[in-house]
Design a protein around this motif. Structure first.
Motif: not given
Length: 321
Positions: A157, A164, A171, A202, A204, A208
């Motif tokens: 994470d 990400f 993704g 997410y 960014t 996610e």
């Protein structure tokens, strides 16, 4: 029979796995492309590869090479694949084979015009188990009604994690979703015409976690759940009116459970550890007879259309698109 000579673009972990599989299968690797000459030479020494390049376009000039394997981030696939096809090379590209359907369709037009082969790294399309399920098991299940696919992968994470990254087409959808949608499409009688979806993005901006629902004209429904921040079993299930099949670790599966009238039996075919070898054999067979690759190519095109539609519904567009 045409001699198959491979050139590899990218020396990451999957490129290394593929080079090992090529050598173990006694395939002919002529060259590797690396971002640095030092890294390329080390890779070449490990895998007995004669030539090293730092510019893939230079490798494409080699007349001996007729299959190019692309193992770079999927944000780079389109240009590399297009250049390879224009140079007269067949292309085996890791998934996701492109970022959107338009990229893939352009490359398909070039390939068909030159009688070349395009294949991607979705292993399940070439695992012996799936051929056996389609030929021997599906007729027993009766009319297909429902497909369910789960795939969860727990990534670090961290917004700096490449999985990400917007710039690298990150993704869950283009990384693990390709496998899940491919499983669904493999067991659906036709391309879905209804696509519904929801997404958790997410920080960014990439996807996610998501849920995807597909339905086609035959009334077959597929429900897919994906996430990059939670473990899920890699489970696929296809249910007909008379029974269902269930596959765990479905991308490279060699066995499935078949449940009919409450009775379970196990169907086995192939070996999970030979997944890359099955892909290599399929690709070389396609090169010998390009027309034989068209059914697989249509599946690849269908899957990319679904992925593109889903991402557009989410409003996710990568900076380079």
């Amino acid at each position: 029979m045409k001699e198959c000579v491979w050139g590899i673009i990218g020396k990451g972990w999957i490129g290394g796995e593929m080079a090992t599989a090529l050598n173990e299968s006694h395939k002919n690797i002529q060259a590797v492309v690396s971002t640095t000459m030092e890294g390329g030479k080390k890779f070449a020494d490990e895998h007995q590869i004669p030539d090293v390049y730092t510019d893939y376009r230079e490798m494409l000039k080699d007349p001996k090479i007729n299959i190019v394997y692309i193992a770079t981030p999927h944000s780079t696939h389109y240009q590399m694949m297009k250049d390879a096809l224009l140079a007269g090379k067949n292309v085996f590209c890791e998934k996701a084979i492109a970022v959107n359907a338009e990229e893939l369709e352009e490359c398909v037009r070039i390939a068909l015009g030159k009688d070349l082969v395009i294949m991607d790294g979705v292993t399940l399309f070439h695992m012996p188990l799936y051929q056996k399920l389609r030929e021997d098991v599906l007729p027993e299940l009766g009319k297909m009604k429902m497909i369910q696919v789960n795939f969860g992968s727990l990534k670090e994470d961290n917004p700096k994690n490449r999985f990400f990254s917007m710039d690298l087409a990150g993704g869950a959808l283009l990384d693990i979703g390709v496998y899940a949608v491919s499983f669904a499409r493999y067991f659906m009688s036709s391309q879905p015409d209804t696509i519904l979806t929801t997404v958790e993005k997410y920080q960014t901006g990439v996807d996610e976690s998501s849920g995807i629902l597909l339905k086609n004209d035959q009334g077959e429904i597929a429900v897919i759940s994906l996430t990059m921040l939670a473990k899920q079993p890699k489970r696929g299930m296809a249910a007909g009116q008379k029974g269902y099949l269930e596959v765990y670790d479905f991308p490279r599966a060699d066995k499935a459970s078949v449940i009919i009238d409450g009775v379970t039996r196990v169907v086995e075919a192939g070996q999970s550890g030979q997944a890359l070898t099955y892909e290599l054999e399929a690709m070389e067979n396609y090169v010998q007879d390009p027309a034989s690759s068209r059914e697989n190519l249509q599946r690849i095109v269908d899957v990319m259309k679904i992925l593109t539609d889903v991402r557009r519904q989410w409003g996710i567009r990568y900076p380079f698109e």
